[in-house]
Design a protein around this motif. Structure first.
Motif, mmCIF file in Angstrom:
data_model
loop_
_atom_site.group_PDB
_atom_site.id
_atom_site.type_symbol
_atom_site.label_atom_id
_atom_site.label_comp_id
_atom_site.label_asym_id
_atom_site.label_seq_id
_atom_site.Cartn_x
_atom_site.Cartn_y
_atom_site.Cartn_z
ATOM 1 N N UNK A 172 -5.684 1.472 -1.256
ATOM 2 C CA UNK A 172 -4.364 2.012 -1.591
ATOM 3 C C UNK A 172 -3.729 2.664 -0.372
ATOM 4 N N UNK A 173 -4.514 3.363 0.401
ATOM 5 C CA UNK A 173 -3.971 3.987 1.609
ATOM 6 C C UNK A 173 -3.522 2.926 2.611
ATOM 7 N N UNK A 174 -4.322 1.878 2.751
ATOM 8 C CA UNK A 174 -3.954 0.826 3.695
ATOM 9 C C UNK A 174 -2.749 0.026 3.232
ATOM 10 N N UNK A 175 -2.457 0.048 1.928
ATOM 11 C CA UNK A 175 -1.281 -0.680 1.436
ATOM 12 C C UNK A 175 0.012 -0.026 1.898
ATOM 13 N N UNK A 176 -0.048 1.230 2.282
ATOM 14 C CA UNK A 176 1.105 1.921 2.865
ATOM 15 C C UNK A 176 1.342 1.332 4.248
ATOM 16 N N UNK A 177 2.487 0.679 4.448
ATOM 17 C CA UNK A 177 2.726 -0.032 5.701
ATOM 18 C C UNK A 177 2.767 0.873 6.919
ATOM 19 N N UNK A 178 2.988 2.179 6.727
ATOM 20 C CA UNK A 178 2.946 3.066 7.887
ATOM 21 C C UNK A 178 1.540 3.174 8.441
ATOM 22 N N UNK A 179 0.527 2.735 7.704
ATOM 23 C CA UNK A 179 -0.841 2.708 8.197
ATOM 24 C C UNK A 179 -1.098 1.473 9.061
ATOM 25 N N UNK A 180 -0.331 0.411 8.845
ATOM 26 C CA UNK A 180 -0.423 -0.748 9.722
ATOM 27 C C UNK A 180 -1.308 -1.887 9.268
ATOM 28 N N UNK A 181 -1.911 -1.814 8.081
ATOM 29 C CA UNK A 181 -2.847 -2.871 7.699
ATOM 30 C C UNK A 181 -2.734 -3.233 6.224
ATOM 31 N N UNK A 182 -1.502 -3.384 5.757
ATOM 32 C CA UNK A 182 -1.319 -3.773 4.367
ATOM 33 C C UNK A 182 -1.951 -5.140 4.102
ATOM 34 N N UNK A 183 -1.918 -6.035 5.073
ATOM 35 C CA UNK A 183 -2.501 -7.354 4.888
ATOM 36 C C UNK A 183 -3.984 -7.292 4.566
ATOM 37 N N UNK A 184 -4.684 -6.329 5.147
ATOM 38 C CA UNK A 184 -6.101 -6.128 4.849
ATOM 39 C C UNK A 184 -6.267 -5.751 3.383
ATOM 40 N N UNK A 185 -5.441 -4.802 2.915
ATOM 41 C CA UNK A 185 -5.517 -4.353 1.526
ATOM 42 C C UNK A 185 -5.149 -5.469 0.557
ATOM 43 N N UNK A 186 -4.169 -6.298 0.916
ATOM 44 C CA UNK A 186 -3.732 -7.369 0.033
ATOM 45 C C UNK A 186 -4.714 -8.538 0.032
ATOM 46 N N UNK A 187 -5.469 -8.694 1.116
ATOM 47 C CA UNK A 187 -6.388 -9.827 1.217
ATOM 48 C C UNK A 187 -7.730 -9.605 0.546
ATOM 49 N N UNK A 188 -8.256 -8.381 0.606
ATOM 50 C CA UNK A 188 -9.597 -8.084 0.095
ATOM 51 C C UNK A 188 -9.768 -8.459 -1.380
ATOM 52 N N UNK A 189 -8.781 -8.243 -2.270
ATOM 53 C CA UNK A 189 -8.987 -8.579 -3.683
ATOM 54 C C UNK A 189 -9.227 -10.060 -3.968
#
Length: 332
Positions: A172-189
């Motif tokens: 959930x934290x990585x899904x925040x684009x200001x963190x820079x890695x939303x793609x990681x969060x969206x890909x893992x599931x």
């Protein structure tokens, strides 16, 4: 991501031009490029990479006794000219991104970005069936996951890794684009957790049949125009991942799993804020971060619990208007 990856500097690219009247250099501030333009450009880069590279699929198909089950990527050329390109093994999904998620204001809303993922250990057909048989075996973007990983640029440059010992990530934290890695969060599931995880007592764990895969995504699901250690602006990113296990998360402790606080069902947690109109912009919280989702002064947990503190499910809807009490400020 483990080496300060979750904290980034927002950088403006400055170019010196002719001198000003005081003898000092003029400075031109270069604005960010458009999401739509970069998304198209990055997708072309990614697809070319997938068409010209292969991974060690033959080793995964017939693993030797000493195979380490790590994805290796190489160019299709020379002795490897007959290898099957990675593009034949991937699936893709589209994630919409708006510029405000990067704290930008260029009027770009819901720009499609393609994310590609590859499953090395389990076929997609196997995963599709497992998702039916065991939906809890797959993370959501709201969960925490225990993974080994390596992040690389498309040229093979590694910018971060945890290859020996798995670490926890809050998706959930990585899904925040200001963190820079939303793609990681969206890909893992898209991958399945392993079985029978056990602690070896030396800082490592043993897991059976864990998910192994690759995620590749454009810079609009990464750092976009920001500069961070080892990652240039507008760079597509790829991650190899070994997914060991997950923890379902309730970030605000209100009794509702964070994955169930995606009220509009679009898979993005940060645009669900039921009481946004009553919150100052400076302290606005999405539902999964807010212990009083409707802002009526009664906590969400109290609105979904009986007098003994037991959570009531389905969640109470006292006025029968289809909106549960905890999302309805008219019910206290």
């Amino acid at each position: 991501m483990k080496h300060g990856f979750l904290v980034f500097l927002f950088a403006l690219v400055l170019f010196s031009s002719c001198s000003n009247d005081d003898g000092g250099p003029d400075v031109e501030i270069v604005p960010p490029r458009s999401l739509a333009e970069v998304s198209t450009e990055n997708d072309a880069e990614i697809r070319e990479f997938l068409q010209t590279h292969y991974y060690n699929y033959e080793e995964f198909a017939s693993p030797s006794a000493n195979f380490n089950f790590r994805i290796k990527i190489d160019t299709i050329a020379g002795a490897n000219a007959d290898k099957t390109p990675m593009i034949d093994f991937v699936r893709e999904t589209t994630v919409n991104v708006s510029d405000f998620e990067f704290l930008l204001d260029q009027g770009e809303d819901d720009i499609p970005h393609k994310l590609y993922y590859l499953s090395a250990r389990h076929s997609f057909e196997e995963l599709d069936q497992e998702r039916v048989d065991c939906p809890e075996c797959f993370p959501s973007v709201a969960d925490s996951v225990f993974v080994r990983y390596e992040g690389k640029l498309l040229d093979g440059t590694s910018f971060d890794s945890a290859l020996n010992n798995a670490i926890w990530f809050d998706l959930a934290r990585l899904q925040d684009l200001t963190q820079g890695f939303r793609g990681f969060a969206e890909g893992i599931p898209n991958f399945i957790i392993g079985d029978n995880i056990s602690d070896n007592g030396d800082g490592t764990v043993t897991v059976e049949d864990y998910g192994i895969g690759l995620i590749i995504f454009p810079s609009g699901l990464g750092n976009f125009n920001r500069v961070s250690g080892g990652i240039p602006q507008y760079s597509p990113l790829m991650f190899t991942i070994d997914l060991f296990t997950l923890n379902q998360t309730d970030h605000d402790g209100d009794g509702i799993p964070s994955k169930d606080e995606d009220v509009n069902g679009n898979g993005y947690l940060y645009d669900d804020n039921t009481d946004a109109d009553s919150e100052p912009v400076t302290v606005s919280f999405a539902n999964f971060q807010d212990a009083d989702d409707d802002g009526d002064g009664t906590t969400t947990r109290d609105e979904i619990s009986d007098e003994n503190g037991n959570i009531i499910f389905p969640y109470p809807d006292d006025n029968n208007d289809g909106t549960p009490n905890y999302l309805d400020p008219d019910v206290n």
